[in-house]
Motif scaffolding. Structure first.
Motif, short mmCIF file in Angstrom:
data_model
loop_
_atom_site.label_atom_id
_atom_site.label_comp_id
_atom_site.label_asym_id
_atom_site.label_seq_id
_atom_site.Cartn_x
_atom_site.Cartn_y
_atom_site.Cartn_z
N TRP A 152 84.66 -34.31 89.28
CA TRP A 152 83.49 -34.97 89.87
C TRP A 152 83.75 -36.47 89.81
CZ3 TRP A 152 77.76 -34.23 87.85
CH2 TRP A 152 76.86 -34.62 88.85
N VAL A 153 83.78 -37.11 90.98
CA VAL A 153 83.94 -38.55 91.08
C VAL A 153 82.66 -39.12 91.67
CG1 VAL A 153 85.33 -40.44 92.02
CG2 VAL A 153 86.43 -38.25 91.45
N ILE A 154 82.05 -40.09 90.98
CA ILE A 154 80.72 -40.58 91.35
C ILE A 154 80.74 -42.10 91.46
CG2 ILE A 154 78.26 -40.50 90.79
CD1 ILE A 154 78.98 -38.30 88.71
N GLU A 155 80.15 -42.62 92.51
CA GLU A 155 79.96 -44.06 92.63
C GLU A 155 78.97 -44.51 91.56
OE1 GLU A 155 78.53 -47.40 95.93
OE2 GLU A 155 78.32 -45.26 96.36
N GLN A 177 59.89 -47.60 99.45
CA GLN A 177 60.54 -46.85 98.39
C GLN A 177 62.05 -46.76 98.61
OE1 GLN A 177 58.70 -46.16 95.94
NE2 GLN A 177 59.80 -44.69 94.64
N LEU A 178 62.47 -46.66 99.87
CA LEU A 178 63.90 -46.57 100.16
C LEU A 178 64.64 -47.83 99.74
CD1 LEU A 178 63.93 -44.78 103.64
CD2 LEU A 178 64.80 -43.88 101.48
N GLU A 179 63.95 -48.96 99.70
CA GLU A 179 64.61 -50.20 99.30
C GLU A 179 65.10 -50.13 97.86
OE1 GLU A 179 62.03 -53.48 100.03
OE2 GLU A 179 62.02 -53.23 102.21
N SER A 180 64.36 -49.41 97.00
CA SER A 180 64.75 -49.33 95.60
C SER A 180 65.50 -48.04 95.26
CB SER A 180 63.52 -49.43 94.69
OG SER A 180 62.61 -48.37 94.96
N THR A 181 65.58 -47.11 96.21
CA THR A 181 66.27 -45.84 95.97
C THR A 181 67.77 -46.05 96.12
OG1 THR A 181 64.38 -44.61 96.82
CG2 THR A 181 66.47 -43.43 96.69
N ARG A 182 68.54 -45.46 95.23
CA ARG A 182 69.98 -45.56 95.30
C ARG A 182 70.56 -44.24 95.82
NH1 ARG A 182 70.16 -50.07 96.18
NH2 ARG A 182 72.43 -50.04 95.90
N PHE A 183 71.59 -44.35 96.65
CA PHE A 183 72.26 -43.20 97.24
C PHE A 183 73.76 -43.29 96.96
CE2 PHE A 183 68.39 -43.61 99.70
CZ PHE A 183 68.01 -42.30 99.98
N PRO A 184 74.19 -43.09 95.71
CA PRO A 184 75.62 -43.19 95.43
C PRO A 184 76.41 -42.09 96.13
CG PRO A 184 74.44 -42.27 93.55
CD PRO A 184 73.40 -42.72 94.53
N ALA A 185 77.63 -42.42 96.50
CA ALA A 185 78.53 -41.42 97.07
C ALA A 185 79.12 -40.59 95.93
CB ALA A 185 79.64 -42.10 97.86
N GLY A 186 79.54 -39.39 96.25
CA GLY A 186 80.13 -38.53 95.24
C GLY A 186 81.14 -37.58 95.84
N MET A 187 82.12 -37.18 95.04
CA MET A 187 83.12 -36.20 95.46
C MET A 187 83.19 -35.12 94.40
SD MET A 187 86.37 -34.89 94.99
CE MET A 187 87.50 -36.04 94.23
N VAL A 188 83.06 -33.88 94.83
CA VAL A 188 83.09 -32.75 93.90
C VAL A 188 84.24 -31.82 94.25
CG1 VAL A 188 80.59 -32.84 93.52
CG2 VAL A 188 81.50 -31.37 95.33
N ASP A 189 84.75 -31.13 93.23
CA ASP A 189 85.85 -30.20 93.49
C ASP A 189 85.86 -29.11 92.43
OD1 ASP A 189 88.09 -28.95 94.41
OD2 ASP A 189 89.49 -30.60 94.02
N PRO A 232 72.41 -38.77 83.07
CA PRO A 232 73.21 -38.18 81.99
C PRO A 232 74.54 -38.92 81.84
CG PRO A 232 72.39 -36.49 83.50
CD PRO A 232 72.15 -37.81 84.14
N ALA A 233 75.13 -38.83 80.68
CA ALA A 233 76.44 -39.46 80.43
C ALA A 233 77.53 -38.53 80.94
CB ALA A 233 76.60 -39.75 78.94
N TRP A 234 77.55 -38.32 82.25
CA TRP A 234 78.49 -37.37 82.85
C TRP A 234 79.94 -37.75 82.57
CZ3 TRP A 234 74.87 -37.89 87.51
CH2 TRP A 234 73.92 -36.84 87.52
N GLU A 235 80.21 -39.05 82.44
CA GLU A 235 81.59 -39.45 82.17
C GLU A 235 82.07 -38.94 80.81
OE1 GLU A 235 79.03 -42.92 80.74
OE2 GLU A 235 78.97 -41.32 82.25
N ARG A 236 81.14 -38.72 79.89
CA ARG A 236 81.51 -38.16 78.59
C ARG A 236 81.96 -36.71 78.74
NH1 ARG A 236 78.92 -40.63 74.19
NH2 ARG A 236 80.17 -39.19 72.91
N THR A 290 83.16 -44.66 89.33
CA THR A 290 84.02 -45.63 90.00
C THR A 290 83.21 -46.49 90.95
OG1 THR A 290 85.97 -45.86 91.44
CG2 THR A 290 84.56 -43.95 91.80
N ASP A 291 83.77 -47.63 91.33
CA ASP A 291 83.13 -48.49 92.32
C ASP A 291 83.39 -48.01 93.74
OD1 ASP A 291 82.09 -50.17 90.37
OD2 ASP A 291 83.86 -51.48 90.38
N ASP A 292 84.43 -47.17 93.93
CA ASP A 292 84.82 -46.76 95.28
C ASP A 292 85.25 -45.30 95.27
OD1 ASP A 292 85.53 -46.62 97.92
OD2 ASP A 292 87.26 -47.95 97.77
#
Length: 489
Positions: A269-272, A223-235, A280-284, A290-292
């Motif tokens: 909120w910055v999200i990979e 299951q971990l092979e298909s699970t995504r763990f994007p990085a994120g920065m919150v403020d 959700p369309a959080w960017e809206r 972002t890629d990085d």
């Protein structure tokens, strides 16, 4: 006393942007504190209002007590966010929280919700200590709670909950999951993936129910092979809610909110952009995809969070109850600016669109907001896990560059004196709320004479300072200088 907030009592003009009755649960959030309710839940509410989607209701999981559930249940899950800036305060009612679970009471329900095929996202705000990691980033397999989860009890740690949920999803074919950390950790997505992989590997060594453990390990690994763990920065600055805040919100709303959270106007909120499925369309709603994430994350951790911690320790020692009071101290404000400009900025690569000088100035402006009343004692919590992330990376980078990280070292010295002194300049107690409180007190109590004694005792705590940094002569001398200065004042 005014009537309590609920779907029945809420005046129509304050209704949430999305009808809560139309929302189904698509997100599980672990760590249902004030920050999530003032940040990710707000982004989710705004995104749903813009797009009209109804699949992003939130199931919030409290990891410790039932207090949040007791606040929200009588209010039909509704709560308000009181925004305090330099202008008059404003309030907004949020309706995205559709369920509250309490992990210690019903861990099976938490696992079942994570495994729900309708859920495609799990988000986390469990603080640095909630991940139960060792220095260096791996899972603390000696932690008794981790051991208990590995042995097969209904899981009570976040890693155990996620693992059990992923295994259940593998068994039922529920589909891939995205797990998004929103805590202040370097590369928090890859960090969490490593913890999950450590947990999966440890399952094969569990003596109890070995066959079942091996089977679970295989399912979890798959299951971990298909699970995504994007990085994120919150403020966003979210201070503790006071009775005065509740009275203010009640005056604005016309009803009493026992689940009120308070926040500053700024929110980020910055999200990979790395998701396994729908989101959700959080960017809206204003989030940055972002890629990085790394440059944003480093700037925030080393500038905002590190300065916050320094002001908490130095301000707390001087008797200031709030960060805003500490920033109004001219000497502390100057030190905060120097920390960012002299020590931190040279270690950073600015992300596109971020002026580091302007960002540093905005940080101090936000800290100086007198309406927030962010307590120094609250920011000073968990120093043993915050310092390595917020300050020690800057110290290492400056030392490697041949520079003297004088102000960053003073901030670390401030933490040492804060721990050892136990009281501020006025004799009031400085609470030590830290997962390693006993170890810190023991080290401070065993310190030899003078500033050098305290510095050497604290540097010996390997869970905070790695051996190479602890052995650095320049860093030690800067700490001794800083401790001596603080103790003499």
């Amino acid at each position: 006393m005014s009537e309590r907030l609920s779907s029945r009592s809420l005046p129509v003009e304050w209704a949430p942007k999305v009808d809560p009755r139309e929302l189904s649960i698509g997100i599980v959030h672990l760590g249902l504190g004030a920050f999530h309710r003032a940040h990710q839940a707000v982004f989710t509410e705004h995104a749903a209002a813009i797009t009209g989607e109804s699949r992003w209701g939130i199931s919030g999981v409290s990891q410790r007590s039932a207090s949040v559930r007791e606040q929200l249940a009588p209010q039909d899950g509704l709560y308000s966010v009181l925004t305090r800036g330099l202008d008059s305060p404003s309030v907004q009612v949020i309706g995205s929280m559709r369920e509250v679970l309490t992990a210690p009471e019903d861990p099976a329900a938490v696992v079942a919700r994570i495994a729900d095929p309708a859920v495609t996202l799990v988000t986390l705000t469990v603080t640095e200590k909630g991940y139960r990691a060792v220095a260096g980033g791996g899972l603390d397999l000696a932690d008794p709670e981790i051991q208990a989860d590995l042995a097969g009890r209904p899981p009570r740690t976040v890693v155990g909950q996620l693992a059990a949920g992923l295994v259940r999803r593998a068994e039922t074919g529920a589909g891939p999951l995205t797990i998004l950390s929103c805590d202040n950790l370097v590369a928090n997505g890859p960090f969490l993936r490593r913890l999950m992989e450590d947990y999966a590997a440890a399952l094969v060594s569990v003596p109890e129910a070995r066959v079942e453990a091996v089977s679970s390990r295989q399912r979890l690994a798959e299951q971990l092979e298909s699970t995504r763990f994007p990085a994120g920065m919150v403020d966003r600055i979210v201070p503790a809610t006071t009775d005065a805040d509740r009275e203010e919100a009640a005056r604005l709303l016309g009803v009493r909110d026992e689940a009120l959270v308070v926040a500053e106007p700024f929110i980020q909120w910055v999200i990979e952009d790395d998701f396994a499925g729908a989101r959700p369309a959080w960017e809206r709603a204003g989030a940055v995809l972002t890629d990085d994430v790394a440059p944003w994350e480093q700037a925030k951790l080393r500038m905002l969070n590190a300065t916050h911690s320094m002001l908490a320790y130095l301000g707390g020692l001087r008797g200031y109850e709030t960060i805003a009071e500490a920033v109004r101290d001219a000497e502390l404000a100057e030190l905060a600016g120097e920390l960012m400009t002299r020590d931190v900025v040279p270690t950073l690569t600015p992300p596109d669109g971020l002026d580091l000088t302007a960002y540093g100035a905005s940080v101090l402006e936000r800290f100086a907001n007198p309406a927030l009343k962010h307590r120094t004692a609250q920011v000073a919590m968990d120093g043993s896990v915050k310092l390595p992330v917020r300050l020690l990376g800057t110290v290492r980078d400056r030392l490697e560059a041949g520079a003297e990280p004088r102000v960053a070292s003073l901030a670390v010295a401030g933490w040492m004196v804060y721990v050892a002194a136990g009281r501020d300049v006025n004799g009031r107690e400085l609470p030590l709320d830290d997962p390693q409180a006993a170890r810190l007190r023991e080290a401070a109590a065993s310190a030899g004479p003078g500033p050098a004694g305290l510095v050497d005792a604290m540097l010996s705590i390997e869970s905070v300072f790695d051996k190479e940094l602890a052995a650095d002569k320049l860093f030690r001398s800067l700490l001794i200088e800083g401790v001596g200065s603080l103790q003499s004042h």
